[in-house]
Structure formats: structure tokens, C-alpha cells
Enzyme design. Sequence first.
Site, short mmCIF file in Angstrom:
data_model
loop_
_atom_site.label_atom_id
_atom_site.label_comp_id
_atom_site.label_asym_id
_atom_site.label_seq_id
_atom_site.Cartn_x
_atom_site.Cartn_y
_atom_site.Cartn_z
N SER A 149 0.83 -1.20 0.00
CA SER A 149 0.00 0.00 0.00
C SER A 149 0.86 1.25 0.00
CB SER A 149 -0.86 -0.02 1.27
OG SER A 149 -1.47 1.23 1.46
N TYR A 173 -1.48 -0.75 10.70
CA TYR A 173 -1.79 -1.42 9.43
C TYR A 173 -0.64 -1.23 8.44
CZ TYR A 173 -3.54 -1.65 4.65
OH TYR A 173 -3.66 -1.91 3.30
N LYS A 177 2.26 -3.87 6.53
CA LYS A 177 2.60 -3.96 5.10
C LYS A 177 4.11 -3.82 4.91
CE LYS A 177 -1.42 -4.61 3.34
NZ LYS A 177 -1.74 -5.91 2.76
P1 NAD Z 1 -10.91 -6.75 1.54
O1 NAD Z 1 -11.05 -6.70 3.02
O2 NAD Z 1 -12.12 -6.51 0.72
O3 NAD Z 1 -10.25 -8.12 1.09
C1 NAD Z 1 -9.34 -8.83 1.91
C2 NAD Z 1 -9.85 -10.26 2.00
O4 NAD Z 1 -8.95 -11.02 2.82
C3 NAD Z 1 -11.23 -10.37 2.63
O5 NAD Z 1 -12.07 -11.12 1.76
C4 NAD Z 1 -10.99 -11.09 3.94
O6 NAD Z 1 -12.08 -11.90 4.29
C5 NAD Z 1 -9.73 -11.88 3.63
N1 NAD Z 1 -8.89 -12.22 4.80
C6 NAD Z 1 -8.43 -11.40 5.76
N2 NAD Z 1 -7.68 -12.09 6.64
C7 NAD Z 1 -7.66 -13.39 6.22
C8 NAD Z 1 -7.08 -14.58 6.70
N3 NAD Z 1 -6.35 -14.61 7.82
N4 NAD Z 1 -7.26 -15.71 6.00
C9 NAD Z 1 -8.01 -15.73 4.88
N5 NAD Z 1 -8.60 -14.64 4.37
C10 NAD Z 1 -8.43 -13.48 5.04
O7 NAD Z 1 -9.76 -5.70 1.16
P2 NAD Z 1 -9.33 -5.15 -0.27
O8 NAD Z 1 -9.69 -3.72 -0.32
O9 NAD Z 1 -9.79 -6.07 -1.33
O10 NAD Z 1 -7.75 -5.24 -0.11
C11 NAD Z 1 -7.01 -6.35 -0.59
C12 NAD Z 1 -5.56 -6.16 -0.16
O11 NAD Z 1 -5.08 -4.92 -0.69
C13 NAD Z 1 -5.36 -6.08 1.35
O12 NAD Z 1 -4.17 -6.74 1.68
C14 NAD Z 1 -5.23 -4.59 1.60
O13 NAD Z 1 -4.46 -4.33 2.75
C15 NAD Z 1 -4.54 -4.13 0.34
N6 NAD Z 1 -4.78 -2.72 0.03
C16 NAD Z 1 -6.07 -2.25 -0.04
C17 NAD Z 1 -6.30 -0.91 -0.29
C18 NAD Z 1 -7.72 -0.35 -0.31
O14 NAD Z 1 -7.89 0.86 -0.13
N7 NAD Z 1 -8.74 -1.16 -0.57
C19 NAD Z 1 -5.22 -0.04 -0.49
C20 NAD Z 1 -3.92 -0.55 -0.45
C21 NAD Z 1 -3.72 -1.90 -0.18
#
Ligand code: NAD
Length: 361
Positions: A149, A173, A177
Amino acid sequence: MKRRESGSGQRRISPTNNRQSGVNIMKILITGGAGYIGSHTCLTLLEEGHEICVVDNLVNSKEAPLARVQEITGRHLDFQRVDLTQKERLRRVFAAHSFEGIIHFAGLKAVGESAVMPLPYYRNNICGTLVLLELMQAYGVKNLVFSSSATVYGEPESVPIRETAAVGPTNPYGRTKLMIEYILKDLYQSDPEFNIAILRYFNPVGAHGSGRIGEDPNDIPNNLMPFISQVAVGKQPRLSVFGSDYPTPDGTGVRDYIHVMDLAAGHGCALEKLCQNPGVVTYNLGTGRGYSVLEMIAAFERVSGRPIPYQLVDRREGDIAVCYADPALAEQDLGWRAKRGIEEMCTDVWRWQSANPNGYE
Ligand code: NAD
Ligand code: UDP
């Protein structure tokens, strides 16, 4: 000495080439694939012809988007409800498949919550990743795309932000990362057969053009775009604009919003890159253009035809004034560039939100 937990030999990418699209077809494990970015990436990769297995514990998602992804693409994906921290459960998934690559989305992502309850964040994000990496090593699966991120940069010294900029996340958080990035680099140092693409996303927004899948926050949204769209659909009375005294043209915070379908395409490009055995590579995935909160509100009002009532309130703790990417490296190395602009982002969010006012329920 390296110890293998299975009898399998090391598995490099030996992809089949899809002659029509020029894409190397792979068998891919997608952790967190039921989530917002994961589900859009599953859709894109299925359309490219890849074979997909999703593991997700559904802690922040539902199974519904995966059913819809299969409906839209007319292709099957394998779903296993597994928590990454449960090694034996995850081992069974590795034993049942011969993965050529892994995309690791699974993690907890709410910045504010991570400050209130850091331990579950460290346990889930770090321990989950360690278990995944141990099994990758044990089963000789050595190609990984990791969701990092822009939050790893913290308060940037200057914008646009290049990958070489100083890092210094300001919340737990973001520190999970950055710690994972260090773990991945150490792993590569110890085992250069790994190929790892670290993707630093800026602000993902938008939805698939079908309006069938999109972002579906569990509670009151923390992020700007889902909050705006819930105001537009009448689920929230008004938006609070956090801070109007930032050193920006209109005083509100500026971010690099990127369409989730552009982001999804970036993962396909990163997988292709791994086929060239690059070692560890890090890319910003952003558009290179920043928009203020007030500009986002105006754009959403334009495309939806709905007013977005808002009030100017104090800054949110931990927020920075301006953050946008220099995405040149991803274009140069991956041939990837964000194609969709702010109007398309808002149009697609509005299509999704108005057709699914209660998300997947
Ligand atoms: P999201 O919460 O919609 O998706 C993450 C998924 O991981 C969820 O479906 C959750 O159920 C699953 N999960 C969490 N812990 C788990 C575990 N221990 N075992 C199995 N499944 C697990 O989030 P997103 O927005 O789709 O983000 C996806 C990735 O991108 C994440 O790692 C997030 O940190 C990163 N990210 C997101 C953003 C944003 O703004 N959306 C920005 C930068 C980085
Ligand atoms: N923001 C806002 N009201 C909200 C949510 C966000 O004014 O209800 C602002 C926030 O201060 C920032 C921008 O919108 O300037 C993007 O915030 P978001 O939480 O979506 O992303 P991040 O803070 O991670 O960049």
C-alpha cells in the site's frame, strides 16, 4: 539447509501460452480473493484464461462475489474457506493443487481499527503471510504478487511519490505492510529462486462495469468513495469532509484514486513479469494524478445526478495532505498504465451502488 514439507520438487512457472491473447496461462492461488480487489482480480484473470483457486476466511467479505464472478465470466473457480493462519488447512489446499503463482490479498485493512487493536492486525497480517510463505517454500511455489500500500510511504517528502522514496508508515496497518515487504526481501536473499512483485496500491475505487460486483464494506465505510456512494443512495445522511485547511488548492486532502479494474489488470501484468525471473520488484500502482475530496464529491454528483450533502469537519488523525504516485516504473517494466479516469470511476461505483444498495445482501 532447506527442508521440504512435501515430496514435491521445486515448481517454477511453466505456463501454457494462450496464443490468442499472448498471456501465459497459470494455475494461481488467490488469498483474500472474495474481497473487494481480489474479486475484481479473479474476474480479470479468469477472463485472461488463468485457473484460479481462492482461499478466504470471509472475515471481511462474502462468497456472493465469487458466484457472480463465475456468472459473468462463465468460468469456474475453486473456493476454499480457509484462514491463512491455520497451517494444516492451508497445507491441504497446497497439496491438492500445483500452483504456479500466488496473489496475496488476504489481510485486515482498516487503518483506524489497526490503531485500536494492533495485535489482531499483526497476528493476522504477519502470521498469515508467514504461514503462506512457509508453505510456498515447502511446496516449491516461488512466484508471489503481494498487495502492499501507498501507506508505507507515510507523510511523503515530495509528490509524485517514486518507489525509491523514504518509507515510514504512521499506523499499525501500514507497518504490517512494510514488515511484510522486509520479510519478502529477506526471503529472496535467502532463496533467490523466489520471484516477488510488491505492488503498492494508491486509492482503489470503482467497480466492474457490469454493476454486479463492487465494494461492500461491512459497517459504516471508512473510505471516501464508498461513503460518498452510500450518501448518494440515501444510506448515510451526509459526508464529513475531514479537514479543509490543508495546503491544497481547495483545502481538502488530495489522493490518487485508481479504478479497481485498472488495478486488477496490474496483477495480470505482474504475473507476466514473474515469468522473467526478476527477483524482488516493487511498483506503485496509481494514476499519477491527484483529486481533492471536493473534486470527488463534484464528480460523483455529476455522474449520479444526486446531491451529496457534506459538512466540513476537523482533520482526521493520521491523515496527510497530498499523496499521489509516480507510476512510470510500472509502465516501463510491466507495460501497465491506468486507463480509466475519474468519471468512469464514479459512474461504475454509482452503477454498482444503485443496483445493490445493500451490497451483496
Ligand atoms: P478486503 O477486506 O475486501 O479483502 C481482503 C480479503 O482477505 C477479505 O475477503 C478477507 O475476508 C480476507 N482475509 C483477511 N484475513 C484473512 C485470513 N487470515 N485468512 C483468509 N482470508 C483473510 O480488502 P481489499 O480492499 O480487497 O484489499 C485487498 C488487499 O489490498 C489487502 O491486503 C489490503 O491491505 C490491500 N490494500 C487495499 C487498499 C484499499 O484501499 N482497498 C489499499 C492498499 C492496499
Ligand atoms: N475522507 C473524508 N471523509 C470521509 C473519508 C475520507 O473527507 O468520510 C478524506 C480523507 O481525509 C482523505 C481522502 O478522503 O483526504 C481519502 O480518504 P480514504 O480513507 O478513502 O483513503 P486514505 O486516507 O487511505 O488515503
